[in-house]
Design an enzyme around this catalytic site. Structure first.
Site, PDB file in Angstrom:
ATOM      1  N   GLU A  32      30.013  70.355  85.809  1.00 36.04           N
ATOM      2  CA  GLU A  32      30.953  70.545  86.908  1.00 36.04           C
ATOM      3  C   GLU A  32      32.339  70.003  86.571  1.00 36.04           C
ATOM      4  OE1 GLU A  32      27.009  71.217  88.539  1.00 36.04           O
ATOM      5  OE2 GLU A  32      27.853  69.654  87.248  1.00 36.04           O
TER       6      GLU A  32
ATOM      7  N   HIS B  64      19.980  68.051  96.946  1.00 33.78           N
ATOM      8  CA  HIS B  64      20.576  69.360  97.218  1.00 33.78           C
ATOM      9  C   HIS B  64      20.887  69.592  98.693  1.00 33.78           C
ATOM     10  CE1 HIS B  64      17.947  69.693  93.665  1.00 33.78           C
ATOM     11  NE2 HIS B  64      18.813  70.583  93.209  1.00 33.78           N
TER      12      HIS B  64
END
Length: 330
Positions: free
Chosen positions: A66, A135
């Site tokens: 990321e 998540h």
């Protein structure tokens, strides 16, 4: 013969995809990059088919880093492109927090106005799908704390379809948080739906007795709570914040001035939450309009559980909103 076009049946996911398709078709500078956005079609299927339509130069699969691909997006924006970066989930965005906070959000200021960063970052947020603590958290309030960026939370088909264009036109970084429970939501998308005003909240249901203030995946629960309250003779107004930074404080305080009571619904943790900020703004700007203390309905202060019954118990639910509304009204 009439010339009106019938409303199209679509899903939240398809509305997002159509927004991307429109942006890619309209401007050669726009491209999409992120993990699995190409051949796989996106982790949540939003970009399915776009690789075949626009090719690998504009639908770019990235390594699982990321920090690297958000940094690449910042560089592309500085070079005149209009990148749309997809981060799989908000939890993973923390790996790019340095790039977002220390680069994207600050470069315009630190360059004396010379370096704008017209970057859009999309990511999934929220729980309710048994994806466990890695998540499922709602961290958009953390990003709403950062000056230099705009933070959006589309909760409806119209906003999913029409928020991207004005976000790409913004010269500053824009973060779009898509609640994971909304991707399969379907409905009619009116052809008259057009550009979204990113500066103002939306009144999703007018009312006179209490304001239910929320955003994103909690909007449907607030509307359901309003229906239950209406059956009891309590007329609830539902405010969809839509833009979390900058907050439309005027819309919030105007609603409280009409109803004199407020419940703020936020899927994030209660401590240091966006709900806390909204409550503080009400206290600062509309205190004397209140006939009862501001109520907050937030997630339990635990890592999001995996087990379905525990996840449901941890999340704000319609019944919790109704109970909070009764505390304010009764």
């Amino acid at each position: 013969m009439g010339t009106e076009t019938a409303a199209a049946r679509t899903t939240y996911r398809e509305a997002l995809r159509e927004a991307l398709r429109e942006a890619l078709s309209a401007d050669d500078r726009v491209f999409l990059m992120g993990e699995d956005v190409g051949r796989y079609g996106g982790c949540f299927g939003v970009s399915l088919g776009l690789l075949e339509e626009f090719g690998p130069d504009r639908i770019r699969d990235t390594p699982l880093s990321e920090s690297a691909f958000v940094g690449a997006g910042i560089g592309a924006a500085l070079a005149g492109m209009r990148p749309v970066v997809e981060i799989m989930t908000v939890n993973f965005s923390l790996l790019a927090l340095d790039q977002i906070l220390n680069n994207a959000a600050t470069l315009l200021h630190m360059s004396g106005g010379q370096l704008a960063v017209p970057l859009v970052i999309r990511m999934t947020t929220g729980a309710g799908r048994q994806l466990a603590a890695q998540h499922s958290h709602s961290l958009e309030g953390w990003y709403a704390h950062i000056p230099g960026i705009r933070v959006l939370a589309p909760a409806t088909l119209e906003d999913a379809r029409h928020m991207l264009a004005p976000a790409l036109a913004d010269p500053d970084p824009v973060l779009i948080f898509e609640h994971g429970s909304l991707y399969n939501v379907s409905g009619e998308l009116p052809p008259s739906a057009g550009p979204v005003d990113l500066d103002h909240a939306a009144i999703r249901r007018p009312g006179t007795d209490i304001s239910l203030i929320t955003y994103g995946g909690s909007l449907s629960k607030a509307l359901a709570a309003a229906d239950e309250l209406a059956a009891e003779g309590i007329d609830a107004e539902v405010i969809d914040l839509r833009t979390l930074r900058p907050l439309d404080v005027a819309a919030v305080t105007a609603s409280v001035a009409r109803t004199h009571r407020a419940v703020v619904v936020d899927e994030a943790w209660r401590t240091g939450s966006l709900a806390a900020e909204v409550s503080a703004r009400i206290a600062e700007d509309a205190f004397y309009e209140l006939d009862a203390p501001v109520e907050r309905v937030c997630s339990a202060e635990v890592p999001m559980p995996y087990a379905r019954q525990l996840e449901e118990a941890a999340l704000p639910q319609t019944a919790d909103i109704v109970t909070a509304a009764h505390r304010a009204v009764d």
